[in-house]
Design a protein around this motif. Structure first.
Motif, PDB file in Angstrom:
ATOM      1  N   CYS A  70       0.826  -1.208   0.000  1.00  0.00           N
ATOM      2  CA  CYS A  70       0.000   0.000   0.000  1.00  0.00           C
ATOM      3  C   CYS A  70       0.865   1.266   0.000  1.00  0.00           C
ATOM      4  O   CYS A  70       0.519   2.254  -0.648  1.00  0.00           O
ATOM      5  CB  CYS A  70      -0.946   0.004   1.196  1.00  0.00           C
ATOM      6  SG  CYS A  70      -2.246  -1.230   1.071  1.00  0.00           S
ATOM      7  N   GLY A  74       0.776   4.140  -2.838  1.00  0.00           N
ATOM      8  CA  GLY A  74       0.631   5.544  -2.493  1.00  0.00           C
ATOM      9  C   GLY A  74       1.742   6.387  -3.092  1.00  0.00           C
ATOM     10  O   GLY A  74       1.515   7.509  -3.552  1.00  0.00           O
ATOM     11  N   ASN A  78       1.461   9.511  -5.689  1.00  0.00           N
ATOM     12  CA  ASN A  78       2.109  10.797  -5.442  1.00  0.00           C
ATOM     13  C   ASN A  78       2.963  11.223  -6.633  1.00  0.00           C
ATOM     14  O   ASN A  78       3.007  12.406  -6.975  1.00  0.00           O
ATOM     15  CB  ASN A  78       2.967  10.745  -4.180  1.00  0.00           C
ATOM     16  CG  ASN A  78       2.134  10.904  -2.934  1.00  0.00           C
ATOM     17  OD1 ASN A  78       1.127  11.598  -2.941  1.00  0.00           O
ATOM     18  ND2 ASN A  78       2.557  10.279  -1.859  1.00  0.00           N
TER      19      ASN A  78
END
Length: 102
Positions: A70, A74, A78
């Motif tokens: 995860c 992420g 970004n």
């Protein structure tokens, strides 16, 4: 988020062509890039260096595989958002310079 909120306020007030809108966009881009890309990269590198120790521990499956997965997802998001923000700032800067040339 203060820069995102200020951007929205300036947009609603019709100040998209003002210098404060440009400065706000620059600050948004720089802070986003630093915290979401540079600092996140350092955090993932730190996780990478500790990962063999994490695998050898008796932590649950989620701690070993789900949480790191995860975090990487992420990070990819970004990077996507950072590229969009940088492209937006670039288009704003080139629009401003083309208006000055006219």
């Amino acid at each position: 988020t203060p820069f995102v909120n200020l951007r929205w306020v300036l947009h609603v007030l019709g100040l998209k062509d003002s210098k404060i809108y440009l400065y706000n966009g620059f600050c948004l881009t720089m802070t986003f890039f630093f915290f979401r890309v540079v600092v996140y990269t350092l955090g993932l590198y730190h996780l990478y260096t500790l990962y063999p120790m994490l695998l050898a521990s008796d932590k649950p499956f989620a701690s070993k595989f789900v949480v790191p997965s995860c975090l990487v997802m992420g990070y990819v998001l970004n990077l996507l958002w950072a590229s969009k923000i940088i492209r937006g700032l670039y288009s704003l800067l080139t629009k401003k310079s083309s208006k000055k040339a006219k």
